[in-house]
Design an enzyme around this catalytic site. Structure first.
Site, PDB file in Angstrom:
ATOM      1  N   ASP A 285       0.851  -1.192   0.000  1.00  0.00           N
ATOM      2  CA  ASP A 285       0.000   0.000   0.000  1.00  0.00           C
ATOM      3  C   ASP A 285       0.892   1.248   0.000  1.00  0.00           C
ATOM      4  OD1 ASP A 285      -3.100   0.758   0.978  1.00  0.00           O
ATOM      5  OD2 ASP A 285      -1.578   2.248   1.462  1.00  0.00           O
TER       6      ASP A 285
ATOM      7  N   ASN B 195      -2.398  12.904  -3.389  1.00  0.00           N
ATOM      8  CA  ASN B 195      -3.408  13.297  -4.388  1.00  0.00           C
ATOM      9  C   ASN B 195      -3.889  14.719  -4.140  1.00  0.00           C
ATOM     10  OD1 ASN B 195      -3.872  11.312  -6.288  1.00  0.00           O
ATOM     11  ND2 ASN B 195      -5.212  10.133  -4.952  1.00  0.00           N
TER      12      ASN B 195
ATOM     13  N   ASP C 121      -2.135   9.444 -10.527  1.00  0.00           N
ATOM     14  CA  ASP C 121      -2.231   8.334 -11.493  1.00  0.00           C
ATOM     15  C   ASP C 121      -0.849   7.966 -12.038  1.00  0.00           C
ATOM     16  OD1 ASP C 121      -4.884   8.070 -11.247  1.00  0.00           O
ATOM     17  OD2 ASP C 121      -5.433   8.958 -13.167  1.00  0.00           O
TER      18      ASP C 121
ATOM     19  N   GLU D 146      -4.878   2.177  -4.300  1.00  0.00           N
ATOM     20  CA  GLU D 146      -3.409   2.260  -4.218  1.00  0.00           C
ATOM     21  C   GLU D 146      -2.841   1.005  -3.558  1.00  0.00           C
ATOM     22  OE1 GLU D 146      -5.195   2.574  -1.551  1.00  0.00           O
ATOM     23  OE2 GLU D 146      -3.783   3.630  -0.239  1.00  0.00           O
TER      24      GLU D 146
HETATM   25  N1  LIG Z   1      -4.783   9.187  -8.426  1.00  0.00           N
HETATM   26  C1  LIG Z   1      -5.428   8.105  -8.002  1.00  0.00           C
HETATM   27  N2  LIG Z   1      -5.757   7.986  -6.697  1.00  0.00           N
HETATM   28  C2  LIG Z   1      -6.385   6.873  -6.298  1.00  0.00           C
HETATM   29  C3  LIG Z   1      -6.714   5.824  -7.179  1.00  0.00           C
HETATM   30  N3  LIG Z   1      -7.339   4.851  -6.453  1.00  0.00           N
HETATM   31  C4  LIG Z   1      -7.383   5.286  -5.184  1.00  0.00           C
HETATM   32  N4  LIG Z   1      -6.817   6.501  -5.072  1.00  0.00           N
HETATM   33  C5  LIG Z   1      -6.690   7.355  -3.897  1.00  0.00           C
HETATM   34  O1  LIG Z   1      -5.915   6.725  -2.910  1.00  0.00           O
HETATM   35  C6  LIG Z   1      -6.250   7.335  -1.675  1.00  0.00           C
HETATM   36  C7  LIG Z   1      -6.241   6.300  -0.587  1.00  0.00           C
HETATM   37  O2  LIG Z   1      -6.326   6.958   0.602  1.00  0.00           O
HETATM   38  P1  LIG Z   1      -6.424   6.235   1.992  1.00  0.00           P
HETATM   39  O3  LIG Z   1      -7.083   4.902   1.843  1.00  0.00           O
HETATM   40  O4  LIG Z   1      -7.076   7.198   2.948  1.00  0.00           O
HETATM   41  O5  LIG Z   1      -4.978   5.932   2.418  1.00  0.00           O
HETATM   42  P2  LIG Z   1      -3.653   6.829   2.449  1.00  0.00           P
HETATM   43  O6  LIG Z   1      -3.902   8.278   2.290  1.00  0.00           O
HETATM   44  O7  LIG Z   1      -2.721   6.226   1.453  1.00  0.00           O
HETATM   45  O8  LIG Z   1      -3.138   6.613   3.904  1.00  0.00           O
HETATM   46  P3  LIG Z   1      -2.439   5.331   4.472  1.00  0.00           P
HETATM   47  O9  LIG Z   1      -2.800   4.169   3.624  1.00  0.00           O
HETATM   48  O10 LIG Z   1      -2.982   5.190   5.851  1.00  0.00           O
HETATM   49  O11 LIG Z   1      -0.978   5.601   4.456  1.00  0.00           O
HETATM   50  C8  LIG Z   1      -7.586   8.030  -1.855  1.00  0.00           C
HETATM   51  O12 LIG Z   1      -7.411   9.415  -1.811  1.00  0.00           O
HETATM   52  C9  LIG Z   1      -8.031   7.614  -3.240  1.00  0.00           C
HETATM   53  O13 LIG Z   1      -8.687   8.663  -3.917  1.00  0.00           O
HETATM   54  C10 LIG Z   1      -6.359   5.980  -8.539  1.00  0.00           C
HETATM   55  O14 LIG Z   1      -6.619   5.107  -9.398  1.00  0.00           O
HETATM   56  N5  LIG Z   1      -5.728   7.112  -8.917  1.00  0.00           N
END
Ligand SMILES: Nc1nc2c(ncn2[C@@H]2O[C@H](COP(=O)(O)OP(=O)(O)OP(=O)(O)O)[C@@H](O)[C@H]2O)c(=O)[nH]1
Length: 397
Positions: A258, A266, A275, A300
């Site tokens: 992860d 983002n 992306d 992610e």
């Molecule tokens: N650009 C982009 N962002 C994505 C995609 N899929 C998921 N995300 C973003 O990934 C982020 C995941 O955030 P969280 O699950 O809160 O986790 P995090 O901010 O990485 O925090 P931790 O995992 O606790 O370190 C979200 O803001 C989603 O919008 C994608 O295909 N493209």
């Protein structure tokens, strides 16, 4: 993938395979000669099937080509009203057809019920008119009364130049777009050229059947990719992971990966940059050693499966991966630079690019006992949660 590898994969391999099929069909002519009356009927059934299937999967170009080839076949079989003898129009039809194939290689697949369909019809008509006009012009220029062009030049200008240019266009687009559908444009052109230059080598019905089967294979292979590949990263998808899980034996390790703080990444740099980072991380993950196979689990999160490996074996490889990603400087270009004009680009601010780093956390678990794949994955997810809780940027087993 380099341009050379792409042209090998999307031009050379399909053309070679078509060539081998043609050669084999000629070689085993005695086997299908008896079946020829039936084979002659096949295009009438195959092409409508291909056209409908291609439409269903949004490959409008294959659909259009199928209908046009069917019309040509009907014409060649004398089932359409003949305005002029087909022999008199042979060159004209060949040249127009070549231009139409080149047009489809440039064109994109669009919804059939849209204004693009009208544009497509207009463009097809334009290609046909262009083919006829070109040959008319060259014939006029080299007519005995006005011999302005030498005969050799006449043939070169009439056929070889437009066909050569069209072939280059088709090959460039197939290399650039990298899809099975664009490879089909190359194959169509190859079969079209073969039939024109060697009309008595194989009956048209056999060549058309071969092409229809190739179209069907391309539709199936593209649809397979849609179902089992993640569009953004090009990695195998979660559906592919679940399918692969069925074939795993009882000895394997699974890692859940992860990206840390990706939400704030983002929020700071925008979803588009997010992306691109996902694509970059995906490409780094695919370099994992220890026979690991990488999947995009969703968002992610990624999953790496190590068949026949225990946790102790994979831990160093996962740590190595974590360090590679942590140490990789991601250069974000100044967005303003793209939109500014050349003269104003040399300011110091414009030349500045930001370097960022992202880290990943990994949880890994080994299959044991009676655990199912889903349960092992859950264990890896729990380990990932602990890795996050302990400060992120670490591997936890
Ligand atoms: N650009 C982009 N962002 C994505 C995609 N899929 C998921 N995300 C973003 O990934 C982020 C995941 O955030 P969280 O699950 O809160 O986790 P995090 O901010 O990485 O925090 P931790 O995992 O606790 O370190 C979200 O803001 C989603 O919008 C994608 O295909 N493209």
């Amino acid at each position: 993938m380099s341009a050379l590898t792409r042209s090998f994969r999307y031009i050379f391999v399909p053309v070679m395979m078509t060539f081998i099929c043609i050669a084999a069909t000629q070689l085993f002519a005695y086997k299908w000669q008896l079946w020829l009356p039936t084979i002659n009927e096949l295009p009438y059934y195959l092409y409508p099937i291909v056209a409908v299937l291609a439409l269903q999967f949004n490959y409008a170009r294959l659909s259009f080509l199928s209908v046009l080839l069917l019309i040509y076949y009907l014409y060649e079989q004398g089932l359409l009203p003949e305005l002029t003898s087909i022999e008199d129009l042979r060159d004209h039809i060949f040249l127009s057809g070549t231009l139409v194939i080149a047009f489809f290689s440039i064109n994109k697949d669009r919804a059939i019920l849209s204004t693009h369909t009208i544009k497509t019809f207009v463009s097809i008509a334009f290609c046909v008119v262009l083919g006829f006009a070109w040959l008319f012009l060259i014939t006029q220029l080299s007519a005995p009364t006005t011999p302005e062009l030498p005969p050799a030049f006449n043939l070169l200008a009439a056929i070889y130049v437009p066909v050569g240019v069209s072939s280059i266009v088709v090959c460039i687009y197939a290399t650039w777009r990298k899809t099975a559908i664009d490879s089909m444009m190359v194959v169509t052109l190859f079969i079209w050229l073969f039939y024109y230059y060697y009309p008595s080598e194989l009956p048209l019905s056999i060549l058309l059947c071969m092409l229809a089967v190739t179209y069907l294979c391309a539709i199936l292979s593209e649809s397979y990719h849609l179902a089992y590949r993640d569009d953004l990263t090009g990695l195998s998808s979660r559906r592919a992971l679940n399918t692969m899980a069925l074939s795993l034996n009882s000895h394997y390790s699974v890692a859940m990966v992860d990206i840390d703080h990706f939400k704030s990444f983002n929020d700071t740099y925008g979803h588009d940059v997010g992306d691109q980072v996902l694509q970059l991380i995906a490409s780094k993950l695919t370099k994992v050693k220890g026979s690991g196979k990488v999947y995009r689990y969703g968002g992610e999160e990624f999953t790496i499966v190590f068949p026949n490996r225990d946790v102790e074996f994979v831990l160093p490889y996962l740590n190595e991966l974590r360090c590679i990603i942590r140490d990789y400087d991601i250069v974000l270009r100044n967005e303003h630079r793209k939109t500014s004009n050349k003269s104003s680009r040399n300011t110091q601010e414009d030349n500045l690019s930001t370097t960022v780093n992202v880290t990943i956390s990994i949880g890994v678990a080994e299959h044991h006992g009676q655990l199912t794949f889903a349960q092992t994955l859950k264990l890896a997810d729990k380990a990932l949660y602990i890795a996050k809780k302990n400060g992120r940027n670490r591997v936890f087993a």
